[in-house]
Design an enzyme around this catalytic site. Sequence first.
Site, PDB file in Angstrom:
ATOM      1  N   TYR A   1      -2.802  -1.379  10.637  1.00  0.00           N
ATOM      2  CA  TYR A   1      -2.872  -1.707   9.202  1.00  0.00           C
ATOM      3  C   TYR A   1      -1.630  -1.196   8.479  1.00  0.00           C
ATOM      4  O   TYR A   1      -0.993  -1.933   7.717  1.00  0.00           O
ATOM      5  CB  TYR A   1      -4.136  -1.111   8.581  1.00  0.00           C
ATOM      6  CG  TYR A   1      -4.168  -1.256   7.076  1.00  0.00           C
ATOM      7  CD1 TYR A   1      -4.404  -2.501   6.491  1.00  0.00           C
ATOM      8  CD2 TYR A   1      -3.941  -0.168   6.231  1.00  0.00           C
ATOM      9  CE1 TYR A   1      -4.419  -2.653   5.108  1.00  0.00           C
ATOM     10  CE2 TYR A   1      -3.955  -0.310   4.847  1.00  0.00           C
ATOM     11  CZ  TYR A   1      -4.193  -1.548   4.296  1.00  0.00           C
ATOM     12  OH  TYR A   1      -4.189  -1.699   2.927  1.00  0.00           O
TER      13      TYR A   1
ATOM     14  N   SER B   1       0.859  -1.189   0.000  1.00  0.00           N
ATOM     15  CA  SER B   1       0.000   0.000   0.000  1.00  0.00           C
ATOM     16  C   SER B   1       0.896   1.240   0.000  1.00  0.00           C
ATOM     17  O   SER B   1       2.081   1.154   0.347  1.00  0.00           O
ATOM     18  CB  SER B   1      -0.842  -0.011   1.281  1.00  0.00           C
ATOM     19  OG  SER B   1      -1.520   1.216   1.453  1.00  0.00           O
TER      20      SER B   1
HETATM   21  N1  LIG Z   1      -8.754  -0.459  -1.510  1.00  0.00           N
HETATM   22  C1  LIG Z   1      -7.742   0.292  -1.089  1.00  0.00           C
HETATM   23  O1  LIG Z   1      -7.888   1.510  -0.866  1.00  0.00           O
HETATM   24  C2  LIG Z   1      -6.394  -0.347  -0.884  1.00  0.00           C
HETATM   25  C3  LIG Z   1      -5.257   0.487  -0.855  1.00  0.00           C
HETATM   26  C4  LIG Z   1      -4.006  -0.093  -0.666  1.00  0.00           C
HETATM   27  C5  LIG Z   1      -3.889  -1.458  -0.509  1.00  0.00           C
HETATM   28  N2  LIG Z   1      -4.991  -2.251  -0.537  1.00  0.00           N
HETATM   29  C6  LIG Z   1      -4.821  -3.701  -0.363  1.00  0.00           C
HETATM   30  O2  LIG Z   1      -5.338  -4.365  -1.486  1.00  0.00           O
HETATM   31  C7  LIG Z   1      -5.653  -5.709  -1.128  1.00  0.00           C
HETATM   32  C8  LIG Z   1      -7.024  -6.057  -1.691  1.00  0.00           C
HETATM   33  O3  LIG Z   1      -7.998  -5.285  -1.041  1.00  0.00           O
HETATM   34  P1  LIG Z   1      -9.251  -4.641  -1.803  1.00  0.00           P
HETATM   35  O4  LIG Z   1      -9.080  -3.187  -1.789  1.00  0.00           O
HETATM   36  O5  LIG Z   1      -9.485  -5.316  -3.082  1.00  0.00           O
HETATM   37  O6  LIG Z   1     -10.405  -4.985  -0.736  1.00  0.00           O
HETATM   38  P2  LIG Z   1     -11.691  -5.924  -0.830  1.00  0.00           P
HETATM   39  O7  LIG Z   1     -12.546  -5.514  -1.978  1.00  0.00           O
HETATM   40  O8  LIG Z   1     -12.276  -5.896   0.541  1.00  0.00           O
HETATM   41  O9  LIG Z   1     -11.102  -7.366  -1.145  1.00  0.00           O
HETATM   42  C9  LIG Z   1     -10.440  -8.137  -0.180  1.00  0.00           C
HETATM   43  C10 LIG Z   1     -10.330  -9.568  -0.651  1.00  0.00           C
HETATM   44  O10 LIG Z   1      -9.666 -10.322   0.371  1.00  0.00           O
HETATM   45  C11 LIG Z   1     -10.455 -11.452   0.713  1.00  0.00           C
HETATM   46  N3  LIG Z   1     -10.323 -11.780   2.136  1.00  0.00           N
HETATM   47  C12 LIG Z   1     -10.570 -10.963   3.199  1.00  0.00           C
HETATM   48  N4  LIG Z   1     -10.415 -11.642   4.345  1.00  0.00           N
HETATM   49  C13 LIG Z   1     -10.079 -12.919   3.989  1.00  0.00           C
HETATM   50  C14 LIG Z   1      -9.788 -14.097   4.729  1.00  0.00           C
HETATM   51  N5  LIG Z   1      -9.844 -14.118   6.061  1.00  0.00           N
HETATM   52  N6  LIG Z   1      -9.486 -15.224   4.048  1.00  0.00           N
HETATM   53  C15 LIG Z   1      -9.466 -15.237   2.697  1.00  0.00           C
HETATM   54  N7  LIG Z   1      -9.696 -14.142   1.938  1.00  0.00           N
HETATM   55  C16 LIG Z   1     -10.010 -13.000   2.588  1.00  0.00           C
HETATM   56  C17 LIG Z   1     -11.905 -11.052   0.386  1.00  0.00           C
HETATM   57  O11 LIG Z   1     -12.671 -12.205   0.077  1.00  0.00           O
HETATM   58  P3  LIG Z   1     -13.736 -12.920   1.057  1.00  0.00           P
HETATM   59  O12 LIG Z   1     -14.442 -11.847   1.817  1.00  0.00           O
HETATM   60  O13 LIG Z   1     -14.600 -13.657   0.082  1.00  0.00           O
HETATM   61  O14 LIG Z   1     -12.930 -13.841   1.907  1.00  0.00           O
HETATM   62  C18 LIG Z   1     -11.705 -10.209  -0.876  1.00  0.00           C
HETATM   63  O15 LIG Z   1     -11.663 -11.046  -2.001  1.00  0.00           O
HETATM   64  C19 LIG Z   1      -5.552  -5.777   0.397  1.00  0.00           C
HETATM   65  O16 LIG Z   1      -4.342  -6.390   0.758  1.00  0.00           O
HETATM   66  C20 LIG Z   1      -5.564  -4.313   0.815  1.00  0.00           C
HETATM   67  O17 LIG Z   1      -4.902  -4.109   2.027  1.00  0.00           O
HETATM   68  C21 LIG Z   1      -6.244  -1.727  -0.731  1.00  0.00           C
END
Ligand SMILES: NC(=O)c1ccc[n+]([C@@H]2O[C@H](COP(=O)([O-])OP(=O)(O)OC[C@H]3O[C@@H](n4cnc5c(N)ncnc54)[C@H](OP(=O)(O)O)[C@@H]3O)[C@@H](O)[C@H]2O)c1
Length: 258
Positions: A151, A138
Site C-alpha cells: 500500500y 497519503s
Molecule cells: N482513511 C485513511 O486513513 C487514509 C489515509 C491516507 C490516504 N487515504 C486514501 O484516501 C482515499 C479514500 O479512502 P477513504 O479513507 O475514504 O476510504 P473508504 O471510506 O474505504 O472509501 C474508499 C472509496 O473508494 C471506493 N472504491 C474502493 N474500491 C473500488 C473499486 N474497485 N472501484 C471503484 N471504487 C472503489 C469505495 O466505493 P465502493 O466500495 O462503493 O466501490 C469508496 O467510495 C484512498 O485512496 C486511500 O488510500 C486514506
Amino acid sequence: MSTALITGASGGIGYELALEHVRRGGDVILVARREEKLREYKAKWESTYGVNVHVIGMDLAQRGSAQELHDAVSAKGLTVDILINNAGFGQYGLFEESDLDRAMQMLELNIVTLTALTRLFVVDMVRRRSGRIMNVASTASFQPVPLMTLYAATKAFVLSFSEALNNEVSDRGVTVTALCPGPTTSGFQDVAAMHEARMVDRRLMATSADVARFGYDAMMRGKPVAVHGLLNRITTFLVRLTPRSIILYIGRMIAEKR
Ligand SMILES: NC(=O)c1ccc[n+]([C@@H]2O[C@H](COP(=O)([O-])OP(=O)(O)OC[C@H]3O[C@@H](n4cnc5c(N)ncnc54)[C@H](OP(=O)(O)O)[C@@H]3O)[C@@H](O)[C@H]2O)c1
C-alpha cells in the site's frame, strides 16, 4: 460552474470531496461500485443544491475501466474540469501472507486506473488550457511502511507521479495536487482490516470532512503537495532528514498491533 469527476465517491474522503464541490454549486460525476449510495446522494444533492449529479457505477480495479469511464463521460457529452482520483484501498499485514489477487487489485486501483484516468483526462485539460487534478496519496507516500508494504509503495508512486506531472503541465493552465492525509476516519480501516494497528487511534485521527475541506482548497489553489495536519507536515518533513533505517524502525513500531 465546473464539473468534477470523483472516484470513490460512495463514502469516506471521496464523498466529502464531492460534497465540497456541490456546496459551491458545481456539478459532479460520482463513480464507485455501490451505485445505490451514489443514487441516494444524487436525489438529495440535486434537490438541495440545484446541481447536476451524474452517477456511474463501476469497478475501477478492472483492467480497462479507465477507458470505459472516459468513454461513458464522453457519451454523456460532459466536460470534466476537475478530476479527483480518490478511490483506493489498503492491505494490512505481512506481505508474504497477503491475498495475491487482492494485492493485484490494489495495484490496479491505486496505480493503474489512476494513471490511465489521468492520462485520458489531462489531454482534454491541456487542450482547453484549464483543469485541476487531485490524486489522493497519503503520508505513507513519504517512506516505506512495514505491514502496509505494498500500500505504501502504491502511494509513493502517486506522490512521485503527481509532482512530476504537475511540473509538466502547470505552465499550460492545468495543476495536479497530491493530497496526503494521515490516518483518517472512514471505511478504510475496515477494508484494510487494521483496527488493531497502533497507528489507528481514533483520538488522533482526522475526519474525512476535515481532510476533504483542506484538500479541496489546496487543489483549487493549485498546490502540488498538500499534507493534512500540522503533525503530519512536521513528520513528513523530518522523514527527509532521518536515516532510512530509523524511519523503518519507527514505521514498523506504529504499524504493529497494540
Ligand atoms: N482513511 C485513511 O486513513 C487514509 C489515509 C491516507 C490516504 N487515504 C486514501 O484516501 C482515499 C479514500 O479512502 P477513504 O479513507 O475514504 O476510504 P473508504 O471510506 O474505504 O472509501 C474508499 C472509496 O473508494 C471506493 N472504491 C474502493 N474500491 C473500488 C473499486 N474497485 N472501484 C471503484 N471504487 C472503489 C469505495 O466505493 P465502493 O466500495 O462503493 O466501490 C469508496 O467510495 C484512498 O485512496 C486511500 O488510500 C486514506
